[in-house]
Design an enzyme around this catalytic site. Sequence first.
Site, PDB file in Angstrom:
ATOM      1  CG  HIS A   1      -1.794  -1.143   1.391  1.00 21.27           C
ATOM      2  ND1 HIS A   1      -2.895  -1.363   0.596  1.00 21.27           N
ATOM      3  CD2 HIS A   1      -1.771  -2.186   2.265  1.00 21.27           C
ATOM      4  CE1 HIS A   1      -3.512  -2.471   0.979  1.00 21.27           C
ATOM      5  NE2 HIS A   1      -2.854  -2.997   1.981  1.00 21.27           N
TER       6      HIS A   1
HETATM    7  C1  BDR Z   1      -3.181   0.923   5.181  1.00 22.04           C
HETATM    8  O1  BDR Z   1      -3.492   0.428   6.475  1.00 22.04           O
HETATM    9  C2  BDR Z   1      -2.336   0.158   7.187  1.00 22.04           C
HETATM   10  O2  BDR Z   1      -2.462  -1.009   7.937  1.00 22.04           O
HETATM   11  C3  BDR Z   1      -1.211   0.128   6.186  1.00 22.04           C
HETATM   12  O3  BDR Z   1       0.003   0.559   6.763  1.00 22.04           O
HETATM   13  C4  BDR Z   1      -1.677   1.056   5.109  1.00 22.04           C
HETATM   14  O4  BDR Z   1      -1.318   2.389   5.387  1.00 22.04           O
HETATM   15  C5  BDR Z   1      -3.771  -0.021   4.158  1.00 22.04           C
HETATM   16  O5  BDR Z   1      -5.146  -0.078   4.288  1.00 22.04           O
END
Ligand code: BDR
Length: 317
Positions: free
Chosen positions: A243
């Site tokens: 992500h």
């Molecule tokens: C986001 O949620 C977090 O757990 C990750 O670091 C990322 O920023 C993804 O949905």
Amino acid sequence: MAKLPIIIDCDPGQDDAIMLMMAFANRDTLNILGVVAVGGNVPLDKTARNARIICEITGQTDIPVYAGCARPLARDLHTAAEVHGNEGMNGVDVYEPEMPLQKKNGVNFIIDSLRAHNDGEVVLIITGPMTNIAAAFIQAPDIKTKVKEIVLMGGGMAICGNVTPSAEYNIYADPHAAEIIYKSGIKTVSMGLDVTHQVLASKARIAAMKAIGNKVADTAAAILGPYSFFDSEKYGTDGGPLHDPCTIAYVLDPSLFQTKLCNLEVETKSELTLGHTSVDFWHGMPEDERPHNTYWAYGVDDEGVYDLLNKCLKSYS
Ligand code: BDR
Ligand code: CA
């Protein structure tokens, strides 16, 4: 060419850690004014510690790290320790860093740092709940003019949610802060689940990272092993979505992504769909009612993102 001044607001976080490695590898073009931690994936003391561990692992201990808000604006902290581990960085043996945490509160740092710049100069990167930047905007609305753009990881349209059926974690964790960001009038670029779920950390990609053979790349591969395993099980894919690094990849090379200027509204009231991002991709609503407030990323050259990431990791050799 002048370096691009950026502030990174994050909650490391396994994928946040990879994002930091990527950003820190580009200090010849990015002027990293500071890293601000927020309570998110794990509580604030751990995210602030983890950010400093990444500074130490990458040898970038002159980058100041601040702690901002410990919890969302109007909700209790909802962590994601089941994904990232109790310490927030499964794959890394965490320790108490030598590098000190800055004394100034992270929100005050954001305000002071923006005030010291010209209008439209600074890029804000957000890869956690958006509490710190929202709090800064509430406390000092004058700073908004200083921001060039906000590049954030959050939301979902085609892939609606990862923490609930309708919401992505960063927005769900603090929907009220996200609403403040999207209503700020500042140009935002949203890296949501629709693209991050195309950037899979497959076994072959992790092996290629490991083959680079330096300490930072080894750490990245060690982080992505357990991270990817958790999400591969969940989604039935070869590798979990990467992500947060999409934000820095976009700043370094926007041509890797396809975006469309749309309206995005955040659900802040419904118990069922709290944190849902309603993206008007087909421009169904009149613009005077729902202003186009974000460049929504819908396509990505995933191979290109991994090439860029590996190039960054190689630079630590
Ligand atoms: C986001 O949620 C977090 O757990 C990750 O670091 C990322 O920023 C993804 O949905
Ligand atoms: Ca994050």
